[in-house]
Scaffold this active site. Structure first.
Site, PDB file in Angstrom:
ATOM      1  N   GLU A 113       0.718   3.804   1.930  1.00 51.16           N
ATOM      2  CA  GLU A 113       1.125   4.240   3.269  1.00 51.16           C
ATOM      3  C   GLU A 113       2.419   3.555   3.683  1.00 51.16           C
ATOM      4  O   GLU A 113       3.338   4.181   4.215  1.00 51.16           O
ATOM      5  CB  GLU A 113       0.029   3.917   4.299  1.00 51.16           C
ATOM      6  N   CYS A 159       0.840  -1.206   0.000  1.00 50.73           N
ATOM      7  CA  CYS A 159       0.000   0.000   0.000  1.00 50.73           C
ATOM      8  C   CYS A 159       0.875   1.257   0.000  1.00 50.73           C
ATOM      9  O   CYS A 159       2.044   1.227   0.414  1.00 50.73           O
ATOM     10  CB  CYS A 159      -0.870   0.038   1.248  1.00 50.73           C
TER      11      CYS A 159
HETATM   12  N1  THU Z   1      -4.355   0.567  -1.095  1.00 50.94           N
HETATM   13  C1  THU Z   1      -3.479   1.476  -0.595  1.00 50.94           C
HETATM   14  O1  THU Z   1      -2.403   1.714  -1.163  1.00 50.94           O
HETATM   15  N2  THU Z   1      -3.818   2.120   0.548  1.00 50.94           N
HETATM   16  C2  THU Z   1      -5.001   1.991   1.185  1.00 50.94           C
HETATM   17  O2  THU Z   1      -5.229   2.657   2.197  1.00 50.94           O
HETATM   18  C3  THU Z   1      -6.018   1.057   0.683  1.00 50.94           C
HETATM   19  C4  THU Z   1      -5.600   0.209  -0.467  1.00 50.94           C
HETATM   20  C5  THU Z   1      -4.013  -0.080  -2.363  1.00 50.94           C
HETATM   21  C6  THU Z   1      -3.639  -1.533  -2.298  1.00 50.94           C
HETATM   22  C7  THU Z   1      -3.933  -1.979  -3.709  1.00 50.94           C
HETATM   23  O3  THU Z   1      -2.802  -1.687  -4.531  1.00 50.94           O
HETATM   24  C8  THU Z   1      -5.084  -1.096  -4.151  1.00 50.94           C
HETATM   25  O4  THU Z   1      -5.106  -0.013  -3.251  1.00 50.94           O
HETATM   26  C9  THU Z   1      -6.417  -1.791  -4.157  1.00 50.94           C
HETATM   27  O5  THU Z   1      -6.651  -2.419  -2.950  1.00 50.94           O
END
Ligand code: THU
Length: 162
Positions: free
Chosen positions: A74, A72
């Site tokens: 973050e 993710c």
């Molecule tokens: N994702 C994030 O990067 N941060 C979040 O807070 C929620 C989800 C990303 C993970 C994945 O690459 C995409 O969003 C779909 O889930």
């Protein structure tokens, strides 16, 4: 015995609702969506960490053909923080997204996943001061939570291990 849990948060959605500093950090999170590599979901997330020294560290989600290998935005930003600014404390985190497949779906406010909440909480405990969190949608609305600990009630932490 019945008990309950509640916590305060702010909402924003109108120009002028945010302080200049928060608006700039949110803009950095929007810019950080351009760092995303999200060919599988089309969901491009940007995270911007405001450090106590005023620096901003950005990250975008990095997906992988082996889906669980992705990370993710973050946690991508947290990894950059520990490489470039080891030991520097985080004051506020802003997150933003762009849904490339369904750009019209822009009303949902992004909320960090459970693993990212756990990761941010670890940093907050380590630096021994709270991390603020600004969550947003592409339409310019959002929520502000003053302490990430409220996003993960009854969290597991290092306290359990010793
Ligand atoms: N994702 C994030 O990067 N941060 C979040 O807070 C929620 C989800 C990303 C993970 C994945 O690459 C995409 O969003 C779909 O889930």
């Amino acid at each position: 015995m019945d008990t309950s849990f509640s916590f305060p948060y702010l909402t924003f959605g109108q120009p002028g609702d945010l302080s200049a500093g928060d608006a700039a950090l949110l803009e950095a999170a929007r810019e950080a969506t351009q760092l995303a590599y999200a060919p599988y979901s089309g969901f491009e997330v940007g995270a911007a960490l405001l450090l106590d020294n005023g620096a901003i560290v950005k990250g975008g989600n990095q997906e992988n053909a082996s889906y669980p290998a992705g990370i993710c935005a973050e946690r991508a930003a947290l990894a950059t923080l520990s490489s470039l600014y080891a030991g520097m404390a985080i004051h506020t985190v802003a997150i933003a997204y762009r849904n490339k497949r369904q750009p019209e779906r822009n009303e949902l406010i992004l909320s960090p996943c459970g693993i990212c909440r756990q990761s941010l909480l670890e940093v907050a405990k380590r630096q021994d001061h709270p991390i603020r969190l600004i969550m947003s949608n592409p339409a310019g609305e959002g929520l502000i939570v003053d302490n990430i600990i409220n996003m993960l009630p009854f969290a597991f932490s290092g306290d359990h291990l010793h």
